[in-house]
Scaffold this motif. Structure first.
Motif, PDB file in Angstrom:
ATOM      1  N   LEU A   1      -2.365  11.458 -29.583  1.00 35.89           N
ATOM      2  CA  LEU A   1      -2.216  11.631 -31.029  1.00 35.89           C
ATOM      3  C   LEU A   1      -0.774  11.439 -31.497  1.00 35.89           C
ATOM      4  N   ASN A   2       0.118  11.175 -30.572  1.00 29.68           N
ATOM      5  CA  ASN A   2       1.533  10.984 -30.894  1.00 29.68           C
ATOM      6  C   ASN A   2       1.726   9.612 -31.526  1.00 29.68           C
TER       7      ASN A   2
ATOM      8  N   CYS B   1       0.739  19.247 -25.383  1.00 33.35           N
ATOM      9  CA  CYS B   1      -0.554  18.610 -25.155  1.00 33.35           C
ATOM     10  C   CYS B   1      -1.554  19.651 -24.635  1.00 33.35           C
TER      11      CYS B   1
ATOM     12  N   GLU C   1      -6.474  21.074 -31.702  1.00 30.30           N
ATOM     13  CA  GLU C   1      -6.034  20.735 -30.340  1.00 30.30           C
ATOM     14  C   GLU C   1      -5.295  19.407 -30.383  1.00 30.30           C
ATOM     15  N   TRP C   2      -4.046  19.427 -29.977  1.00 31.77           N
ATOM     16  CA  TRP C   2      -3.213  18.236 -30.019  1.00 31.77           C
ATOM     17  C   TRP C   2      -3.091  17.652 -28.615  1.00 31.77           C
ATOM     18  N   TYR C   3      -3.223  16.323 -28.521  1.00 31.05           N
ATOM     19  CA  TYR C   3      -3.115  15.603 -27.243  1.00 31.05           C
ATOM     20  C   TYR C   3      -2.075  14.496 -27.378  1.00 31.05           C
TER      21      TYR C   3
ATOM     22  N   SER D   1      -3.650  19.301 -38.332  1.00 27.37           N
ATOM     23  CA  SER D   1      -4.284  18.028 -38.666  1.00 27.37           C
ATOM     24  C   SER D   1      -5.074  17.452 -37.491  1.00 27.37           C
ATOM     25  N   ALA D   2      -4.854  17.976 -36.288  1.00 24.71           N
ATOM     26  CA  ALA D   2      -5.591  17.520 -35.110  1.00 24.71           C
ATOM     27  C   ALA D   2      -6.989  18.132 -35.113  1.00 24.71           C
ATOM     28  N   LYS D   3      -7.941  17.438 -34.515  1.00 24.78           N
ATOM     29  CA  LYS D   3      -9.321  17.921 -34.461  1.00 24.78           C
ATOM     30  C   LYS D   3      -9.374  19.245 -33.713  1.00 24.78           C
TER      31      LYS D   3
ATOM     32  N   GLY E   1      -2.514  24.607 -27.833  1.00 26.09           N
ATOM     33  CA  GLY E   1      -2.073  23.729 -28.902  1.00 26.09           C
ATOM     34  C   GLY E   1      -0.595  23.851 -29.199  1.00 26.09           C
TER      35      GLY E   1
ATOM     36  N   VAL F   1       1.181  19.440 -37.868  1.00 20.96           N
ATOM     37  CA  VAL F   1       0.715  18.438 -36.904  1.00 20.96           C
ATOM     38  C   VAL F   1      -0.492  18.974 -36.144  1.00 20.96           C
ATOM     39  N   ILE F   2      -0.416  20.208 -35.692  1.00 20.70           N
ATOM     40  CA  ILE F   2      -1.508  20.812 -34.924  1.00 20.70           C
ATOM     41  C   ILE F   2      -2.730  21.032 -35.804  1.00 20.70           C
TER      42      ILE F   2
END
Length: 79
Positions: A36-37, A3, A31-33, A26-28, A75, A23-24
């Motif tokens: 987003l899981n 996160c 940055e994955w938080y 595809s995050a805005k 990230g 996965v990372i």
């Protein structure tokens, strides 16, 4: 994946068929938080405890986390 929330920084396990880089990406802004899981609702919040990651087959950079002298970038990506 890790996160990006500075007050969280918890690791969240991916499903076996998932690729962390995808996965990372595809995050805005890459940055994955925790929110987003989408594959594990009980871990989709920074308030949820960090999961127990498997010790066998777990890459050393995950086990060492940020103490690995720069092995992990924002990230949860490897540098």
């Amino acid at each position: 994946v890790k996160c990006c929330n500075p007050s969280c920084g918890k690791w969240r396990a991916l499903l076996r068929f998932m690729d962390a880089s995808s996965v990372i990406e595809s995050a805005k802004n890459g940055e994955w938080y925790c929110v987003l899981n989408t594959w594990d609702e009980k871990a989709a919040s920074c308030a949820a405890p960090q999961e127990n990651l498997p010790a066998i087959g777990c890459p050393p950079w995950v086990m060492q986390d940020e103490e690995a002298s720069g092995a992990v970038a924002a990230g949860g990506q490897l540098t």
